[in-house]
Write a protein that holds these residues in place. Sequence first.
Motif, PDB file in Angstrom:
ATOM      1  N   PRO A 235       0.812  -1.221   0.000  1.00 16.86           N
ATOM      2  CA  PRO A 235       0.000   0.000   0.000  1.00 16.86           C
ATOM      3  C   PRO A 235       0.847   1.273   0.000  1.00 16.86           C
ATOM      4  CG  PRO A 235      -0.811  -1.574   1.627  1.00 16.86           C
ATOM      5  CD  PRO A 235       0.521  -2.079   1.160  1.00 16.86           C
ATOM      6  N   ILE A 236       0.437   2.221  -0.825  1.00 17.79           N
ATOM      7  CA  ILE A 236       1.045   3.555  -0.871  1.00 17.79           C
ATOM      8  C   ILE A 236      -0.070   4.543  -0.578  1.00 17.79           C
ATOM      9  CG2 ILE A 236       2.262   5.257  -2.290  1.00 17.79           C
ATOM     10  CD1 ILE A 236       3.397   2.911  -3.920  1.00 17.79           C
ATOM     11  N   LEU A 237      -0.030   5.148   0.597  1.00 19.49           N
ATOM     12  CA  LEU A 237      -1.123   5.981   1.070  1.00 19.49           C
ATOM     13  C   LEU A 237      -0.807   7.463   0.917  1.00 19.49           C
ATOM     14  CD1 LEU A 237      -1.950   4.152   4.438  1.00 19.49           C
ATOM     15  CD2 LEU A 237      -2.882   3.679   2.161  1.00 19.49           C
ATOM     16  N   GLY A 238      -1.856   8.247   0.751  1.00 20.93           N
ATOM     17  CA  GLY A 238      -1.745   9.699   0.741  1.00 20.93           C
ATOM     18  C   GLY A 238      -3.012  10.302   1.309  1.00 20.93           C
ATOM     19  N   ALA A 239      -2.908  11.525   1.821  1.00 22.52           N
ATOM     20  CA  ALA A 239      -4.090  12.192   2.363  1.00 22.52           C
ATOM     21  C   ALA A 239      -5.127  12.424   1.273  1.00 22.52           C
ATOM     22  CB  ALA A 239      -3.699  13.512   3.014  1.00 22.52           C
ATOM     23  N   THR A 240      -4.658  12.603   0.041  1.00 25.67           N
ATOM     24  CA  THR A 240      -5.539  12.703  -1.124  1.00 25.67           C
ATOM     25  C   THR A 240      -5.049  11.705  -2.165  1.00 25.67           C
ATOM     26  OG1 THR A 240      -4.203  14.360  -2.264  1.00 25.67           O
ATOM     27  CG2 THR A 240      -5.847  15.166  -0.676  1.00 25.67           C
ATOM     28  N   GLU A 241      -5.885  11.446  -3.163  1.00 24.85           N
ATOM     29  CA  GLU A 241      -5.488  10.531  -4.231  1.00 24.85           C
ATOM     30  C   GLU A 241      -4.272  11.076  -4.980  1.00 24.85           C
ATOM     31  OE1 GLU A 241      -7.528   8.177  -8.018  1.00 24.85           O
ATOM     32  OE2 GLU A 241      -8.711   9.546  -6.768  1.00 24.85           O
ATOM     33  N   ASP A 242      -4.268  12.369  -5.258  1.00 28.00           N
ATOM     34  CA  ASP A 242      -3.132  12.972  -5.964  1.00 28.00           C
ATOM     35  C   ASP A 242      -1.847  12.840  -5.155  1.00 28.00           C
ATOM     36  OD1 ASP A 242      -4.713  13.657  -8.100  1.00 28.00           O
ATOM     37  OD2 ASP A 242      -4.951  15.768  -7.503  1.00 28.00           O
ATOM     38  N   GLU A 243      -1.959  13.023  -3.861  1.00 26.83           N
ATOM     39  CA  GLU A 243      -0.775  12.905  -3.000  1.00 26.83           C
ATOM     40  C   GLU A 243      -0.240  11.474  -3.018  1.00 26.83           C
ATOM     41  OE1 GLU A 243      -0.097  12.996   1.756  1.00 26.83           O
ATOM     42  OE2 GLU A 243      -0.991  14.835   0.900  1.00 26.83           O
ATOM     43  N   ALA A 244      -1.138  10.501  -3.002  1.00 28.49           N
ATOM     44  CA  ALA A 244      -0.707   9.098  -3.031  1.00 28.49           C
ATOM     45  C   ALA A 244       0.017   8.781  -4.330  1.00 28.49           C
ATOM     46  CB  ALA A 244      -1.915   8.183  -2.849  1.00 28.49           C
ATOM     47  N   TRP A 245      -0.514   9.252  -5.462  1.00 32.23           N
ATOM     48  CA  TRP A 245       0.122   8.964  -6.745  1.00 32.23           C
ATOM     49  C   TRP A 245       1.442   9.719  -6.900  1.00 32.23           C
ATOM     50  CZ3 TRP A 245      -0.594   4.880  -9.426  1.00 32.23           C
ATOM     51  CH2 TRP A 245      -1.822   4.215  -9.380  1.00 32.23           C
ATOM     52  N   ALA A 246       1.536  10.888  -6.322  1.00 33.72           N
ATOM     53  CA  ALA A 246       2.818  11.596  -6.344  1.00 33.72           C
ATOM     54  C   ALA A 246       3.864  10.826  -5.555  1.00 33.72           C
ATOM     55  CB  ALA A 246       2.650  13.004  -5.771  1.00 33.72           C
ATOM     56  N   ARG A 247       3.454  10.254  -4.451  1.00 33.55           N
ATOM     57  CA  ARG A 247       4.392   9.439  -3.671  1.00 33.55           C
ATOM     58  C   ARG A 247       4.776   8.183  -4.442  1.00 33.55           C
ATOM     59  NH1 ARG A 247       3.655   5.764   1.553  1.00 33.55           N
ATOM     60  NH2 ARG A 247       5.864   5.551   2.059  1.00 33.55           N
ATOM     61  N   ALA A 248       3.829   7.581  -5.142  1.00 30.23           N
ATOM     62  CA  ALA A 248       4.146   6.405  -5.947  1.00 30.23           C
ATOM     63  C   ALA A 248       5.195   6.726  -6.994  1.00 30.23           C
ATOM     64  CB  ALA A 248       2.872   5.875  -6.613  1.00 30.23           C
ATOM     65  N   GLY A 317      17.602  -6.852  -3.560  1.00 28.21           N
ATOM     66  CA  GLY A 317      16.572  -6.886  -2.537  1.00 28.21           C
ATOM     67  C   GLY A 317      15.205  -6.516  -3.064  1.00 28.21           C
ATOM     68  N   ILE A 318      15.080  -6.315  -4.360  1.00 33.01           N
ATOM     69  CA  ILE A 318      13.799  -5.992  -4.970  1.00 33.01           C
ATOM     70  C   ILE A 318      13.119  -7.300  -5.350  1.00 33.01           C
ATOM     71  CG2 ILE A 318      12.678  -4.828  -6.907  1.00 33.01           C
ATOM     72  CD1 ILE A 318      15.111  -2.908  -6.889  1.00 33.01           C
ATOM     73  N   GLY A 319      12.112  -7.689  -4.592  1.00 35.70           N
ATOM     74  CA  GLY A 319      11.507  -8.991  -4.792  1.00 35.70           C
ATOM     75  C   GLY A 319      10.338  -8.956  -5.736  1.00 35.70           C
ATOM     76  N   GLY A 320       9.748 -10.122  -5.983  1.00 32.71           N
ATOM     77  CA  GLY A 320       8.621 -10.221  -6.878  1.00 32.71           C
ATOM     78  C   GLY A 320       7.359  -9.594  -6.323  1.00 32.71           C
ATOM     79  N   ASN A 321       7.282  -9.448  -5.001  1.00 28.36           N
ATOM     80  CA  ASN A 321       6.121  -8.836  -4.357  1.00 28.36           C
ATOM     81  C   ASN A 321       6.170  -7.327  -4.586  1.00 28.36           C
ATOM     82  OD1 ASN A 321       4.014  -8.116  -2.659  1.00 28.36           O
ATOM     83  ND2 ASN A 321       5.203  -8.384  -0.791  1.00 28.36           N
ATOM     84  N   SER A 322       5.728  -6.888  -5.763  1.00 29.16           N
ATOM     85  CA  SER A 322       5.984  -5.514  -6.184  1.00 29.16           C
ATOM     86  C   SER A 322       4.744  -4.728  -6.565  1.00 29.16           C
ATOM     87  CB  SER A 322       6.947  -5.518  -7.378  1.00 29.16           C
ATOM     88  OG  SER A 322       6.470  -6.359  -8.413  1.00 29.16           O
ATOM     89  N   THR A 323       3.574  -5.329  -6.582  1.00 31.15           N
ATOM     90  CA  THR A 323       2.373  -4.587  -6.940  1.00 31.15           C
ATOM     91  C   THR A 323       1.844  -3.837  -5.725  1.00 31.15           C
ATOM     92  OG1 THR A 323       1.154  -6.655  -6.619  1.00 31.15           O
ATOM     93  CG2 THR A 323       1.622  -5.992  -8.882  1.00 31.15           C
ATOM     94  N   ALA A 324       1.330  -2.629  -5.973  1.00 27.40           N
ATOM     95  CA  ALA A 324       0.921  -1.737  -4.888  1.00 27.40           C
ATOM     96  C   ALA A 324      -0.528  -1.320  -5.044  1.00 27.40           C
ATOM     97  CB  ALA A 324       1.821  -0.496  -4.867  1.00 27.40           C
ATOM     98  N   LEU A 325      -1.157  -0.995  -3.923  1.00 22.86           N
ATOM     99  CA  LEU A 325      -2.445  -0.322  -3.918  1.00 22.86           C
ATOM    100  C   LEU A 325      -2.185   1.141  -3.590  1.00 22.86           C
ATOM    101  CD1 LEU A 325      -4.675  -2.876  -1.965  1.00 22.86           C
ATOM    102  CD2 LEU A 325      -4.620  -2.501  -4.440  1.00 22.86           C
ATOM    103  N   VAL A 326      -2.592   2.037  -4.474  1.00 27.13           N
ATOM    104  CA  VAL A 326      -2.259   3.456  -4.341  1.00 27.13           C
ATOM    105  C   VAL A 326      -3.546   4.259  -4.151  1.00 27.13           C
ATOM    106  CG1 VAL A 326      -1.100   5.435  -5.393  1.00 27.13           C
ATOM    107  CG2 VAL A 326      -0.268   3.106  -5.853  1.00 27.13           C
ATOM    108  N   GLY A 327      -3.579   5.084  -3.096  1.00 31.56           N
ATOM    109  CA  GLY A 327      -4.749   5.920  -2.883  1.00 31.56           C
ATOM    110  C   GLY A 327      -4.840   6.404  -1.463  1.00 31.56           C
ATOM    111  N   THR A 328      -5.955   6.983  -1.123  1.00 30.14           N
ATOM    112  CA  THR A 328      -6.218   7.388   0.247  1.00 30.14           C
ATOM    113  C   THR A 328      -6.440   6.136   1.096  1.00 30.14           C
ATOM    114  OG1 THR A 328      -8.611   7.475  -0.052  1.00 30.14           O
ATOM    115  CG2 THR A 328      -7.357   9.486  -0.600  1.00 30.14           C
TER     116      THR A 328
END
Length: 385
Positions: A235-248, A317-328
């Motif tokens: 998970p990649i979280l942000g206070a807003t959707e735009d903030e989360a995607w910027a962090r991604a 150290g970059i493993g196969g577990n690489s998919t993320a959920l991005v959003g608030t």
Amino acid sequence: MSRPHAVEFIGFLSHQEASEIQPASGPLVDKAYLGACARAQEHAGFDRALIAYHSAAPDGLQIAAHAAHETRRLGLLVAHRPGVVAPTVAARQFASLDHFSDGRAAINIVSGGNDAEQQRDGDFLGHDERYARTDEYLEVLKLAWTRSEPFDFDGRHYRVKGHVTQARPLQQPHIPIFFGGSSAAALEVAGKHADVFMMWGEPLAGIAEQIAAVRATAARHGRAEALRFSLSLRPILGATEDEAWARAERILDGVRGRLAAAKLAAKPAAAKSAGPQNEGSRRLLAYAERGEVLDSCLWTGITALTGAASGAAASTGIGGNSTALVGTPEQVADALLAYHRLGVSHFLVRGFEPLADAVAYGRELLPRVRARLAEPLPAEAFAAF
């Protein structure tokens, strides 16, 4: 009507501070960092934490023992590779951990999906033969954990005569067995032995497909209702959707920088021609080719960049577990609940800033999911069960 399963959250513990965007720093075994991470995850409400296996890493059982000493409730899910030690020895090791941790031990069986990695520990069996060995390994492991009288075992990979031990686990009938793998050979072993089947983050349709396949295999062994399912996501979280995607995007730049520094920047043509050896990574790459964002917020950007950690990229150290959920937090909670409705009861959530993200998940994500699950089901949801 009650929901099909309560939810369980699994975190991640490492012997030192490191991630895909942060090279390892500090001592190889950073006891202060490990203790801080374990306590933070316990305080955040995680039920367990995974300790990974790698041929170059410190021993996971000893890491788990230290984490158990630093906590009171956090479960320890220790990745373990069959074939490195005898199954009777492993049975005693894990039973001992179960006693020292007051019944908090669990085992994650990792048969291995990369020949080079296996060979570093002296294992030269091919893919399907490794899973055949795992089948026998788990047979012996469970016998050692549950039999009070001496037993014999005569298999192709293991022979045991008159084995008996005092070191049986506190948990009954035995320590929980977590197991993953997407190949036909892996699914066969999972259906026969696993308590929890572990999957990487695929779209909802892919997870439904995997759950159905494993349940069908388990049904042949009379275990269709015994299996539970775990899903690993970032998970990649942000206070807003735009903030989360910027962090991604910042995280993607960080991974790109690490790969470039190691002179492993992904070359799409080369990655496609070589490809990962394990089926799970091949599935993730196939989904990444379908799009950068799937379902509501499943992001495949890092999967595509790294080739799902095929070849040398895995050594960073970059493993196969690489998919993320991005959003608030609310959007990511919605996505997790959609997987839960398919039958997923365990979520392994791990951040790209491990300690800070674990704290954030405990504050913003885990309570939301649990609160939503405690709400009465709406009438239209009854058909899902």
